[in-house]
Design a protein around this motif. Sequence first.
Motif, PDB file in Angstrom:
ATOM      1  N   LEU A 175       0.832  -1.204   0.000  1.00 18.80           N
ATOM      2  CA  LEU A 175       0.000   0.000   0.000  1.00 18.80           C
ATOM      3  C   LEU A 175       0.867   1.254   0.000  1.00 18.80           C
ATOM      4  O   LEU A 175       0.624   2.192  -0.757  1.00 18.80           O
ATOM      5  N   HIS A 176       1.885   1.254   0.824  1.00 21.01           N
ATOM      6  CA  HIS A 176       2.798   2.396   0.908  1.00 21.01           C
ATOM      7  C   HIS A 176       3.422   2.666  -0.462  1.00 21.01           C
ATOM      8  O   HIS A 176       3.438   3.803  -0.938  1.00 21.01           O
ATOM      9  N   ALA A 177       3.889   1.627  -1.111  1.00 14.52           N
ATOM     10  CA  ALA A 177       4.517   1.767  -2.430  1.00 14.52           C
ATOM     11  C   ALA A 177       3.506   2.208  -3.487  1.00 14.52           C
ATOM     12  O   ALA A 177       3.798   3.100  -4.298  1.00 14.52           O
ATOM     13  N   LEU A 178       2.315   1.617  -3.483  1.00 14.85           N
ATOM     14  CA  LEU A 178       1.310   1.987  -4.474  1.00 14.85           C
ATOM     15  C   LEU A 178       0.858   3.435  -4.303  1.00 14.85           C
ATOM     16  O   LEU A 178       0.578   4.122  -5.290  1.00 14.85           O
ATOM     17  N   ARG A 179       0.805   3.916  -3.074  1.00 13.67           N
ATOM     18  CA  ARG A 179       0.453   5.320  -2.846  1.00 13.67           C
ATOM     19  C   ARG A 179       1.480   6.242  -3.483  1.00 13.67           C
ATOM     20  O   ARG A 179       1.131   7.263  -4.063  1.00 13.67           O
ATOM     21  N   VAL A 180       2.755   5.881  -3.367  1.00 11.17           N
ATOM     22  CA  VAL A 180       3.806   6.703  -3.982  1.00 11.17           C
ATOM     23  C   VAL A 180       3.677   6.668  -5.502  1.00 11.17           C
ATOM     24  O   VAL A 180       3.689   7.702  -6.167  1.00 11.17           O
ATOM     25  N   VAL A 181       3.547   5.473  -6.064  1.00 14.80           N
ATOM     26  CA  VAL A 181       3.420   5.344  -7.520  1.00 14.80           C
ATOM     27  C   VAL A 181       2.207   6.126  -8.011  1.00 14.80           C
ATOM     28  O   VAL A 181       2.284   6.848  -9.010  1.00 14.80           O
ATOM     29  N   ASP A 182       1.105   6.018  -7.299  1.00 14.49           N
ATOM     30  CA  ASP A 182      -0.118   6.721  -7.684  1.00 14.49           C
ATOM     31  C   ASP A 182       0.082   8.235  -7.662  1.00 14.49           C
ATOM     32  O   ASP A 182      -0.418   8.950  -8.531  1.00 14.49           O
ATOM     33  N   ARG A 183       0.815   8.719  -6.697  1.00 11.10           N
ATOM     34  CA  ARG A 183       1.058  10.162  -6.582  1.00 11.10           C
ATOM     35  C   ARG A 183       1.772  10.708  -7.818  1.00 11.10           C
ATOM     36  O   ARG A 183       1.559  11.839  -8.213  1.00 11.10           O
ATOM     37  N   TYR A 184       2.601   9.887  -8.458  1.00  9.13           N
ATOM     38  CA  TYR A 184       3.339  10.321  -9.650  1.00  9.13           C
ATOM     39  C   TYR A 184       2.544  10.126 -10.939  1.00  9.13           C
ATOM     40  O   TYR A 184       3.022  10.464 -12.017  1.00  9.13           O
ATOM     41  N   ASP A 185       1.350   9.552 -10.844  1.00  9.69           N
ATOM     42  CA  ASP A 185       0.440   9.433 -11.985  1.00  9.69           C
ATOM     43  C   ASP A 185       1.102   8.844 -13.234  1.00  9.69           C
ATOM     44  O   ASP A 185       1.034   9.416 -14.325  1.00  9.69           O
ATOM     45  N   GLY A 186       1.755   7.690 -13.045  1.00  8.93           N
ATOM     46  CA  GLY A 186       2.366   6.989 -14.179  1.00  8.93           C
ATOM     47  C   GLY A 186       3.760   7.453 -14.536  1.00  8.93           C
ATOM     48  O   GLY A 186       4.348   6.960 -15.494  1.00  8.93           O
ATOM     49  N   LEU A 187       4.297   8.396 -13.784  1.00  8.55           N
ATOM     50  CA  LEU A 187       5.628   8.927 -14.085  1.00  8.55           C
ATOM     51  C   LEU A 187       6.638   8.653 -12.969  1.00  8.55           C
ATOM     52  O   LEU A 187       7.660   9.323 -12.880  1.00  8.55           O
ATOM     53  N   ALA A 188       6.354   7.690 -12.109  1.00  6.39           N
ATOM     54  CA  ALA A 188       7.265   7.372 -11.012  1.00  6.39           C
ATOM     55  C   ALA A 188       8.473   6.602 -11.526  1.00  6.39           C
ATOM     56  O   ALA A 188       8.354   5.743 -12.394  1.00  6.39           O
ATOM     57  N   ARG A 189       9.609   6.941 -10.968  1.00 12.03           N
ATOM     58  CA  ARG A 189      10.832   6.191 -11.242  1.00 12.03           C
ATOM     59  C   ARG A 189      11.195   5.410  -9.980  1.00 12.03           C
ATOM     60  O   ARG A 189      10.717   5.735  -8.887  1.00 12.03           O
ATOM     61  N   VAL A 190      12.030   4.419 -10.116  1.00  8.02           N
ATOM     62  CA  VAL A 190      12.486   3.661  -8.955  1.00  8.02           C
ATOM     63  C   VAL A 190      13.131   4.619  -7.953  1.00  8.02           C
ATOM     64  O   VAL A 190      12.927   4.503  -6.740  1.00  8.02           O
ATOM     65  N   GLN A 191      13.877   5.583  -8.441  1.00  5.57           N
ATOM     66  CA  GLN A 191      14.521   6.585  -7.578  1.00  5.57           C
ATOM     67  C   GLN A 191      13.477   7.349  -6.754  1.00  5.57           C
ATOM     68  O   GLN A 191      13.688   7.610  -5.574  1.00  5.57           O
ATOM     69  N   ASP A 192      12.356   7.693  -7.369  1.00  4.58           N
ATOM     70  CA  ASP A 192      11.290   8.398  -6.646  1.00  4.58           C
ATOM     71  C   ASP A 192      10.742   7.540  -5.514  1.00  4.58           C
ATOM     72  O   ASP A 192      10.517   8.024  -4.399  1.00  4.58           O
ATOM     73  N   LEU A 193      10.518   6.273  -5.797  1.00  2.00           N
ATOM     74  CA  LEU A 193      10.027   5.338  -4.789  1.00  2.00           C
ATOM     75  C   LEU A 193      11.046   5.204  -3.662  1.00  2.00           C
ATOM     76  O   LEU A 193      10.691   5.238  -2.482  1.00  2.00           O
ATOM     77  N   SER A 194      12.309   5.078  -4.031  1.00  2.00           N
ATOM     78  CA  SER A 194      13.392   4.968  -3.055  1.00  2.00           C
ATOM     79  C   SER A 194      13.401   6.155  -2.101  1.00  2.00           C
ATOM     80  O   SER A 194      13.448   5.989  -0.880  1.00  2.00           O
ATOM     81  N   GLU A 195      13.333   7.348  -2.648  1.00  2.00           N
ATOM     82  CA  GLU A 195      13.374   8.561  -1.824  1.00  2.00           C
ATOM     83  C   GLU A 195      12.131   8.714  -0.966  1.00  2.00           C
ATOM     84  O   GLU A 195      12.219   9.074   0.210  1.00  2.00           O
ATOM     85  N   ALA A 196      10.969   8.455  -1.524  1.00  2.00           N
ATOM     86  CA  ALA A 196       9.718   8.645  -0.789  1.00  2.00           C
ATOM     87  C   ALA A 196       9.557   7.659   0.360  1.00  2.00           C
ATOM     88  O   ALA A 196       9.020   8.011   1.418  1.00  2.00           O
ATOM     89  N   ILE A 197      10.029   6.432   0.166  1.00  2.00           N
ATOM     90  CA  ILE A 197       9.870   5.405   1.195  1.00  2.00           C
ATOM     91  C   ILE A 197      11.057   5.377   2.147  1.00  2.00           C
ATOM     92  O   ILE A 197      10.945   4.938   3.284  1.00  2.00           O
ATOM     93  N   GLY A 198      12.200   5.850   1.674  1.00  2.00           N
ATOM     94  CA  GLY A 198      13.391   5.843   2.523  1.00  2.00           C
ATOM     95  C   GLY A 198      14.137   4.524   2.492  1.00  2.00           C
ATOM     96  O   GLY A 198      14.611   4.051   3.524  1.00  2.00           O
ATOM     97  N   ILE A 199      14.189   3.924   1.298  1.00  2.00           N
ATOM     98  CA  ILE A 199      14.929   2.669   1.119  1.00  2.00           C
ATOM     99  C   ILE A 199      15.947   2.868   0.002  1.00  2.00           C
ATOM    100  O   ILE A 199      15.886   3.855  -0.723  1.00  2.00           O
ATOM    101  N   THR A 200      16.864   1.932  -0.136  1.00  2.00           N
ATOM    102  CA  THR A 200      17.869   2.049  -1.189  1.00  2.00           C
ATOM    103  C   THR A 200      17.225   1.868  -2.560  1.00  2.00           C
ATOM    104  O   THR A 200      16.130   1.295  -2.671  1.00  2.00           O
ATOM    105  N   VAL A 201      17.917   2.314  -3.574  1.00  5.52           N
ATOM    106  CA  VAL A 201      17.425   2.140  -4.942  1.00  5.52           C
ATOM    107  C   VAL A 201      17.299   0.652  -5.261  1.00  5.52           C
ATOM    108  O   VAL A 201      16.334   0.222  -5.891  1.00  5.52           O
TER     109      VAL A 201
END
Length: 148
Positions: free
Chosen positions: A39-65
């Motif tokens: 859920l946490h990951a999908l919320r981040v991806v959804d926030r970027y509206d199809g333009l999320a990168r792995v780097q964005d997910l990494s930064e938003a969640i606080g995990i490594t790339v």
Amino acid sequence: MELSGIVEFFDVLVGYEVALWSAIDGELTRHGAISLGQLHALRVVDRYDGLARVQDLSEAIGITVGAASKLVDRLERDGLAARGPNPANRRSSLIALTPAGEHALAAAIQVFAHALSRALADEDVEATTATLRRLQTRLGEPSPGVAV
């Protein structure tokens, strides 16, 4: 401030985070929803509206790339997200929710919001959030701003 008080604050804060995560994740499981991590990951991806990168997910969640990439692999395996080409950078890809991911997100958000509301009850969430953001800023960390 006394050392024992600071250490106790840390212990209580971390203990609450772990207990809250477990309680909400358990509630999601009881309702047959996706896990809180998903859920946490999908919320981040959804926030970027199809333009999320792995780097964005990494930064938003606080995990490594690397960990974020493996998380996306699992989301893809479960049919919740899909990677596509990034027209702005051929070395990276863009992550979007699949229709199944959108459905899973919508269903889980309802359970999540209800469980979180019950857990927080009548606490002053705005004041507590402001305090935690202030403390986070002192560490030089941006506040994760993932909106529901």
